[in-house]
Design a protein around this motif. Structure first.
Motif, short mmCIF file in Angstrom:
data_model
loop_
_atom_site.label_atom_id
_atom_site.label_comp_id
_atom_site.label_asym_id
_atom_site.label_seq_id
_atom_site.Cartn_x
_atom_site.Cartn_y
_atom_site.Cartn_z
N HIS A 1 -2.74 -3.87 -8.77
CA HIS A 1 -3.77 -2.82 -8.67
C HIS A 1 -3.27 -1.63 -7.86
O HIS A 1 -3.77 -0.51 -8.03
CB HIS A 1 -5.05 -3.39 -8.04
CG HIS A 1 -4.89 -3.84 -6.63
ND1 HIS A 1 -4.45 -5.11 -6.31
CD2 HIS A 1 -5.09 -3.20 -5.44
CE1 HIS A 1 -4.42 -5.23 -4.98
NE2 HIS A 1 -4.78 -4.09 -4.44
N HIS A 2 -2.28 -1.84 -7.00
CA HIS A 2 -1.73 -0.71 -6.24
C HIS A 2 -1.12 0.30 -7.20
O HIS A 2 -1.35 1.51 -7.06
CB HIS A 2 -0.66 -1.21 -5.25
CG HIS A 2 -1.20 -2.05 -4.15
ND1 HIS A 2 -1.94 -1.53 -3.11
CD2 HIS A 2 -1.11 -3.39 -3.92
CE1 HIS A 2 -2.27 -2.51 -2.28
NE2 HIS A 2 -1.78 -3.64 -2.75
N VAL B 1 0.65 3.34 -3.22
CA VAL B 1 -0.47 4.29 -3.36
C VAL B 1 -0.23 5.53 -2.51
O VAL B 1 -0.61 6.64 -2.90
CB VAL B 1 -1.79 3.61 -2.98
CG1 VAL B 1 -2.96 4.58 -3.09
CG2 VAL B 1 -2.03 2.39 -3.86
N SER C 1 0.82 -1.22 0.00
CA SER C 1 0.00 0.00 0.00
C SER C 1 0.84 1.26 0.00
O SER C 1 0.34 2.36 -0.26
CB SER C 1 -0.94 0.01 1.22
OG SER C 1 -0.19 0.05 2.43
N GLU D 1 1.02 8.99 -3.67
CA GLU D 1 0.13 10.01 -4.24
C GLU D 1 0.11 11.28 -3.39
O GLU D 1 0.10 12.39 -3.92
CB GLU D 1 -1.28 9.43 -4.38
CG GLU D 1 -2.32 10.41 -4.94
CD GLU D 1 -2.99 11.27 -3.87
OE1 GLU D 1 -3.50 12.36 -4.23
OE2 GLU D 1 -2.98 10.87 -2.68
N ARG E 1 -1.78 0.53 -10.45
CA ARG E 1 -2.83 1.06 -11.34
C ARG E 1 -3.58 2.20 -10.66
O ARG E 1 -3.94 3.19 -11.30
CB ARG E 1 -3.79 -0.06 -11.75
CG ARG E 1 -3.16 -1.10 -12.67
CD ARG E 1 -4.22 -1.95 -13.36
NE ARG E 1 -5.02 -2.71 -12.42
CZ ARG E 1 -4.70 -3.92 -11.97
NH1 ARG E 1 -3.56 -4.50 -12.37
NH2 ARG E 1 -5.50 -4.57 -11.13
N GLU E 2 -3.80 2.08 -9.36
CA GLU E 2 -4.46 3.15 -8.62
C GLU E 2 -3.59 4.40 -8.57
O GLU E 2 -4.09 5.52 -8.75
CB GLU E 2 -4.79 2.67 -7.20
CG GLU E 2 -5.59 3.68 -6.39
CD GLU E 2 -5.96 3.14 -5.02
OE1 GLU E 2 -6.31 3.96 -4.13
OE2 GLU E 2 -5.89 1.91 -4.82
N LEU E 3 -2.29 4.21 -8.32
CA LEU E 3 -1.38 5.36 -8.32
C LEU E 3 -1.34 6.00 -9.70
O LEU E 3 -1.40 7.23 -9.83
CB LEU E 3 0.03 4.92 -7.91
CG LEU E 3 1.12 6.00 -8.02
CD1 LEU E 3 0.82 7.18 -7.12
CD2 LEU E 3 2.49 5.42 -7.72
N ARG E 4 -1.24 5.19 -10.73
CA ARG E 4 -1.18 5.73 -12.09
C ARG E 4 -2.43 6.55 -12.42
O ARG E 4 -2.33 7.63 -13.02
CB ARG E 4 -1.03 4.59 -13.09
CG ARG E 4 -0.91 5.08 -14.53
CD ARG E 4 -0.55 3.95 -15.49
NE ARG E 4 -0.13 4.51 -16.77
CZ ARG E 4 0.67 3.91 -17.62
NH1 ARG E 4 1.14 2.70 -17.34
NH2 ARG E 4 1.02 4.49 -18.74
N LYS E 5 -3.57 6.06 -12.02
CA LYS E 5 -4.82 6.79 -12.26
C LYS E 5 -4.78 8.16 -11.59
O LYS E 5 -5.17 9.17 -12.17
CB LYS E 5 -5.99 5.97 -11.74
CG LYS E 5 -7.35 6.58 -12.02
CD LYS E 5 -8.46 5.66 -11.54
CE LYS E 5 -9.84 6.28 -11.79
NZ LYS E 5 -10.94 5.37 -11.31
N SER E 6 -4.28 8.20 -10.36
CA SER E 6 -4.17 9.48 -9.63
C SER E 6 -3.18 10.41 -10.31
O SER E 6 -3.44 11.62 -10.44
CB SER E 6 -3.73 9.22 -8.19
OG SER E 6 -4.68 8.47 -7.49
#
Length: 432
Positions: free
Chosen positions: A152-153, A123, A120, A126, A155-160
């Protein structure tokens, strides 16, 4: 000590700074200044916070002392204070964030089943980006950051990051492709919000390659003086190899030089007596998997295997010297990890020095990343030969221009074709 920004250099803050592998590459590039570094110095789970001693190694080579802090518990107001006190409210130029790879790495089979709490931390990067607003973010981790069950960790950072206006490049590479004398597969991430977009190591190396001979164990460590297990070289206190018990020495002496494995003991007289109980079980089951690397010797004419955190014992991997009956020394392991020859180590124990090496971003690679980041800022691509870190096994002459190679190959083919035509004509004359 944390530096307050006083120069026109591009500012860098390093999270999870460890022994300074990422920082060193930027520190040795004249355009950058490291203004802060943070690491909790976590050793083995049984040892707890502050026991790893990597901050001592860091400050022995880079002129700041990292802040010892658990980055899993940093809150927004603390990051805002860093922005105010260090950057005087200005935006940061470069943020390096290399969270622990232990929770992603396939070296731990449980990582395919359970999502480690340390994952985690990816993420949580961010919030540092949101508050410090760096122009560029760099990240290095195990390949599973991008390809594993818990990617997915990222992918979530990339989205942000993309929501905040960053262009993100993420890819996986075998780092011997870029000159590291080690088969080390890693995920590399570069994100930029600058107008020129993002660049990568692939862009830097486009049209070039490294000679295979430049990434061998022989090129890297063969010139170092011979030492015995338990001996330290007088002229270099880091050319030291831990002592071993009699059983381990006897086992290693029986393993063939230059790439041999404990599995070779099966074919030697009294070899079974030298095997551990685990080895005997693998032999009985005829199922070796990756286990031949345990107690294995490195091979002179190949890159080293991946150097992991627990590389301080020959029972943990193929870490034995190709010829001498001992574990590769701290200095040898550091050179294979792309540290320059002058690098110094601390940490209170030789075992911790090995951990600093295995945990680190190879400086041979981070120096190249620093040149890529400078290219992003300036728009000017560096000469690839200028991206070779001095003091490592890679030399500028090891880099080959693919265009010249292809031209030479075409010339050789044309010569061979012309000679074939001449021989055919001569044969026709003879037949006539």
């Amino acid at each position: 000590m944390i530096k307050s920004v006083q120069t026109n250099s591009l500012t860098v803050i390093d999270l999870f700074s460890g022994a300074g592998g990422m920082s060193l590459g930027f520190h040795l590039h004249p355009a950058f200044e490291i203004v802060a570094a943070f690491d909790g110095e976590f050793g083995k789970p049984s040892s707890g916070k502050g026991k790893l001693g990597c901050n001592e190694t860091y400050r022995s080579n880079i002129p700041i002392t990292p802040t010892a802090v658990d980055l899993a518990h940093i809150e927004d107001q603390e990051i805002e204070a860093i922005r105010a006190e260090i950057l005087h409210g200005m935006d940061l130029d470069v943020l390096s964030a290399c969270p622990p790879c232990t929770g992603f790495s396939r070296a731990n089979p449980n990582n395919h089943l359970a999502d480690d709490h340390r994952n985690s931390l990816v993420v949580r990067t961010e919030k540092w980006v949101r508050i410090l607003r760096p122009n560029v973010l760099v990240m290095e981790n195990a390949r599973e950051l991008l390809r594993g069950n818990f990617s997915h960790h990222f992918r979530e950072l990339r989205k942000s990051l993309e929501f905040m206006g960053y262009q993100v490049h993420a890819s996986v590479h075998m780092l011997n492709q870029f000159g590291l004398p080690q088969r080390r597969e890693r995920a590399l991430v570069i994100a930029s919000k600058l107008p020129g977009g993002v660049k990568s190591l692939e862009d830097l190396w486009s049209g070039y390659r490294v000679k295979e001979a430049a990434t061998t164990v022989h090129r890297c460590i063969a010139s170092l003086p011979n030492i015995q297990a338990g001996e330290k070289l007088a002229d270099d206190k880091f050319h030291i190899s831990p002592s071993m018990n009699e059983d381990s020495i006897a086992r290693l002496k029986a393993i063939p030089k230059n790439g041999g494995s404990w599995t070779d003991l099966r074919f030697q007289k009294n070899g079974e007596q030298l095997m551990t109980p685990a080895m005997k079980r693998y032999v009985e089951a005829e199922d070796f998997g990756s286990h031949p690397d345990v107690y294995g010797r490195m091979a002179w004419d190949r890159p080293a295997v991946t150097i992991k955190r627990e590389c301080s014992h020959i029972g943990n991997g193929r870490y034995a010297h190709p010829e001498q009956d001992r574990l590769c020394s701290v200095r040898e392991m550091a050179l294979l990890q792309g540290f320059p020859m002058h690098f110094k180590f601390g940490g209170g124990s030789v075992s911790n020095m090995y951990r600093h090496i295995g945990d680190a971003v190879p400086p041979l690679i981070s120096y190249q990343l620093a040149h890529v980041v400078h290219w992003i800022f300036t728009g000017k691509k560096p000469e690839i030969r200028d991206c070779v870190l001095p003091g490592t096994s890679l030399l500028p002459d090891d880099i080959q221009n693919m265009k010249h190679i292809r031209t030479g190959q075409l010339s050789l083919l044309e010569h061979q074709s012309e000679r074939f035509e001449e021989q055919a004509a001569e044969k026709l004359v003879t037949l006539g």
